[in-house]
Design an enzyme around this catalytic site. Structure first.
Site, PDB file in Angstrom:
ATOM      1  CB  SER A  20      46.595  61.978  51.982  1.00 25.42           C
ATOM      2  OG  SER A  20      46.430  63.285  52.242  1.00 25.42           O
ATOM      3  CE  LYS A  23      49.888  65.391  52.409  1.00 29.79           C
ATOM      4  NZ  LYS A  23      48.292  64.903  52.507  1.00 29.79           N
ATOM      5  CB  SER A  75      48.190  62.624  55.819  1.00 33.48           C
ATOM      6  OG  SER A  75      47.645  62.295  54.065  1.00 33.48           O
TER       7      SER A  75
END
Length: 308
Positions: A20, A23, A75
């Site tokens: 993640s 991101k 997330s």
């Protein structure tokens, strides 16, 4: 994070999967291109993304601001996928993410999914994550989102809002923490990037391919922050720099031909990866007071079962 100095590093250009942490790159593109008040209506495909999720309801309207917060706080893979759709679709979002990474000099990074779920060719490095996160923290909207511990996310189809809680334990436990991003997939293992401030110094820590041993990764990250602040206070010389300026291309040299700078043959130069030992490493391991660390047993996920 203000001088660009790398205080400590292990294998800073080693290629690893980001989970993640990708991101952060998505958020940068979103903040560049989308109005925070723009309304996005997720598709069923967005809502059906493998979790962790913000529990989007397909067909319900959400603002870009709320989706971005859900992407950072929970997330949410569903929120990230919906934002990719607002950027022109997943393929176009990935094109924009990879173009921005290259423009900033994060040339070890290739996004293969907007959420961090593993895909062919998905890769990053500790150096790149330090670069991208530090750059992102100069944006007030990103810095605010990265430090949010809890938010109320709008419910779909008239349902009441529901809470989303950040998995980053350091937001509640580490004095001076500014924000961070956690990640996990079975291929990437635990990943983390975060920043903290003490005595006027701001330091970033990056951990890739970490495990919850010999102690929990949040404790490992805490120790690395302490270590970094101690090195900075003692005036320990930097081992390199992080910079958003991309590396300058060098003129091609024929195999075996001596380099003009006396650095040996082209074969030797080409075989040495950027950021490896020697004075040439400092040449473009060059942004902020940063502590970068990657390695087995050193990492953070600050989440127990987060998928990315």
């Amino acid at each position: 994070m203000d001088s660009g100095e790398v205080l400590a590093a292990h294998h800073p250009h080693g290629r690893q999967r980001p989970a993640s942490l990708i991101k952060v790159l998505l958020a940068l593109v979103v903040l560049d291109e989308l109005d925070p008040e723009q309304i996005v209506v997720p598709t069923q495909r967005d809502a059906d993304q493998e979790c962790s999720c913000a529990d989007l309801e397909a067909g319900s309207p959400y603002s870009v601001r709320d989706l971005l917060l859900a992407t950072m706080v929970k997330s949410g893979n569903d929120a990230a996928h919906a934002l990719a759709g607002a950027l022109g679709g997943v393929d176009e979002a990935l094109r924009k993410m990879n173009a921005l990474a290259h423009e900033l000099g994060a040339t070890d990074t290739r996004a293969a999914s907007p959420s961090g779920l593993d895909g062919p060719g998905m890769v990053t490095s500790a150096y790149d994550q330090a670069l991208l996160f530090t750059h992102a923290m100069t944006n007030p909207q990103f810095a605010e989102a990265a430090g949010v511990q809890r938010m109320m996310f709008p419910g779909g189809r008239g349902e009441p809002p529901h809470p989303l809680v950040n998995n980053d334990r350091l937001l509640d436990e580490y004095p001076g923490i500014l924000g961070g991003k956690t990640g996990f997939t079975s291929a990437s293992r635990h990943t983390y990037v975060g920043a903290a401030e003490r005595d006027g110094r701001r330091i970033a820590v990056v951990l890739l391919r970490a495990e919850q041993r010999p102690v929990q990764v949040s404790d490992q990250a805490r120790s690395l922050f302490d270590y970094g602040f101690r090195l900075a206070a003692e005036g320990v010389p930097a081992v390199g720099r992080v910079t958003t300026a991309p590396p300058q291309p060098q003129a091609p040299v024929r195999t075996g031909e001596a380099r003009a700078d006396g650095g040996g043959t082209a074969e030797a130069a080409d075989a040495r990866p950027a950021g490896s030992g020697g004075s040439s490493a400092v040449g473009w391991i060059v942004a902020l007071v940063i502590l970068v660390s990657v390695g087995v047993g050193v990492g953070i996920a600050l989440s127990r079962d987060e998928r990315v």
